[in-house]
Design a protein around this motif. Sequence first.
Motif, PDB file in Angstrom:
ATOM      1  N   LEU A  10       2.797   1.769  -3.296  1.00 22.70           N
ATOM      2  CA  LEU A  10       1.793   2.401  -4.345  1.00 22.70           C
ATOM      3  C   LEU A  10       1.657   3.705  -3.975  1.00 22.70           C
ATOM      4  CD1 LEU A  10       0.050   1.910  -6.612  1.00 22.70           C
ATOM      5  CD2 LEU A  10      -1.752   1.092  -5.129  1.00 22.70           C
ATOM      6  N   HIS A  11       1.512   4.108  -2.935  1.00 24.24           N
ATOM      7  CA  HIS A  11       1.127   5.470  -2.573  1.00 24.24           C
ATOM      8  C   HIS A  11       2.417   6.425  -2.770  1.00 24.24           C
ATOM      9  CE1 HIS A  11      -0.255   8.875  -0.179  1.00 24.24           C
ATOM     10  NE2 HIS A  11       0.709   9.063   0.538  1.00 24.24           N
TER      11      HIS A  11
ATOM     12  N   SER B 259      -4.533   3.915  -2.736  1.00 27.55           N
ATOM     13  CA  SER B 259      -3.887   3.023  -2.417  1.00 27.55           C
ATOM     14  C   SER B 259      -4.514   2.232  -1.171  1.00 27.55           C
ATOM     15  CB  SER B 259      -2.425   3.763  -1.940  1.00 27.55           C
ATOM     16  OG  SER B 259      -2.506   4.635  -0.907  1.00 27.55           O
ATOM     17  N   ARG B 260      -5.308   3.109  -0.207  1.00 25.30           N
ATOM     18  CA  ARG B 260      -5.925   2.219   0.813  1.00 25.30           C
ATOM     19  C   ARG B 260      -7.177   1.498   0.200  1.00 25.30           C
ATOM     20  NH1 ARG B 260      -6.591   7.523   5.129  1.00 25.30           N
ATOM     21  NH2 ARG B 260      -4.282   7.696   5.659  1.00 25.30           N
TER      22      ARG B 260
ATOM     23  N   MET C 230       1.008  -1.243  -0.053  1.00 27.79           N
ATOM     24  CA  MET C 230       0.161  -0.099  -0.042  1.00 27.79           C
ATOM     25  C   MET C 230       0.882   1.389   0.120  1.00 27.79           C
ATOM     26  SD  MET C 230      -2.815   1.273   2.801  1.00 27.79           S
ATOM     27  CE  MET C 230      -1.574   1.409   4.123  1.00 27.79           C
ATOM     28  N   ASN C 231       1.863   1.244   0.965  1.00 30.56           N
ATOM     29  CA  ASN C 231       2.651   2.497   1.152  1.00 30.56           C
ATOM     30  C   ASN C 231       3.600   2.549  -0.504  1.00 30.56           C
ATOM     31  OD1 ASN C 231       2.642   3.949   3.721  1.00 30.56           O
ATOM     32  ND2 ASN C 231       2.520   1.634   4.211  1.00 30.56           N
TER      33      ASN C 231
ATOM     34  N   SER D  65      -4.049   9.882  -4.383  1.00 28.02           N
ATOM     35  CA  SER D  65      -3.222   8.876  -4.140  1.00 28.02           C
ATOM     36  C   SER D  65      -3.380   8.018  -2.743  1.00 28.02           C
ATOM     37  CB  SER D  65      -1.740   9.270  -4.118  1.00 28.02           C
ATOM     38  OG  SER D  65      -0.686   8.459  -3.757  1.00 28.02           O
TER      39      SER D  65
END
Length: 462
Positions: A168-169, A198-199, A165-166, A194
């Motif tokens: 991708l963020h 991502s979440r 997730m992070n 973003s």
Amino acid sequence: MTAHKTPSIWSLTWPITIEMMLQFLLGTADSLMVSRISDDAVAVVGISNVFFNAVIVLFTLVTGGSGILIAQKLGAGKHADARKIGIMSVSLTVMMGIIVSISLIYGTDLFASLMQVPDNLKGLSHTYMSIVGGGMAITALNLSMSTAVRNTGNTRSPMYISLGMNVLHIALNYAFIFGAFGFPKWGLLGVAISTVVSRSIAFFFQLRLFRHAFGVPVALREFKNIHMRLLKEVAKIGWPISVNGASWTFSQLVIFSMIASMGEQPLATRTYMNSMESFAFTFGWSLALAAQIQIAHLFGARKLKDAYYAAYRALGFGVTVVLANTALLLIFRAQIISAFTSNTWIIDMAISLLWLNLALQPGKMLNMALGQSLSAIGDSRTVMTYSLPSMWIIAVGLSYVLAIPLHMGLYGIYIGMITDEYLRGAPCLMRWRKHRKKLIFVAAFSEERGSTQRDGGKVVPL
């Protein structure tokens, strides 16, 4: 049914540590990217995230108690109850999340005014808060599912999801801030988008992980079931955790509001300090969370001596590490702070505040280790009782007096925070010791101490 095998403190700690360290590193990269927009954008993200943390604390009314009870039930071999609690916590938090999302979409301007966001930042704050706040339902789901999974003893899988997730963020941030890969150059708007995207993607992985966390895959129909007996148990532990967490977060929000009233530079400085201080206490917080899970398992299995000493091991090791991390920050202070900003006022102030972390971080570790341990054995109400007066009289009241009327600025804020940490942590330590002498752990130590006798099935002090 046989009792669930108690996970070791190391097997619990290292995935949480890596997850939080990655979040810290990627969060730092996030701050560096946002700083390329402007210091104003950094200030908006900083005060908005403090507000969102206050909102997220509302979900701990359910997730805090349910996580501890899942660990206790598994420790006692009551796997069916653990499954029911996990499913119920997801159902309740998503309902709360929907209500919160709607409120934040339409109430952003009101909340910004209450936090005393400077007028020149309100436009940016509306953009960021309304989009990220609108995704709070997804945040609630991710929180409830990851909390349930971690307390089964599986801290590794949530780590992988958080990592993805992070990463991708950060990639989307880079695309939207700088207009890379053919994406539009949206600045802070892109950062907000973003975050939500991502979440949302992480949610699908969290859902799959949660469905298989309790053996037989969780069916959709199970989410409609509310078990009142278990809900009462969750609420008994969860409401003090929620009130305590909400009080702390809202007190920090008030402190941020004080800093915001001082101007953009102090607000940006405090935001940068949050990023740097995260490095200092990340391992300590991971260790405290792991200790809570382990102690809850041990307590459920009635391994009371092991549960008692686990808290001290976490505290001793944690203080050593947070001090070592603070020392590293001080050694490389000029290079680290200069990477965030070129503003000389912010750099000089941040370097001065870093020295105060030598006193702040051990106090935070004392609170984290003993507070989480007390909650793990169901004594969360005592933690709340000790904490609330100090948070508001010392952390907020003393900070205000020193920072505003006495014109000490950020120095006054830090003196108030340091004093508060020790005034909350010391009573928790005394309470833990009292559990050995008179309360929950007394039976386990009665033979060793030779000062108790059994009377009618109860342990009575001589």
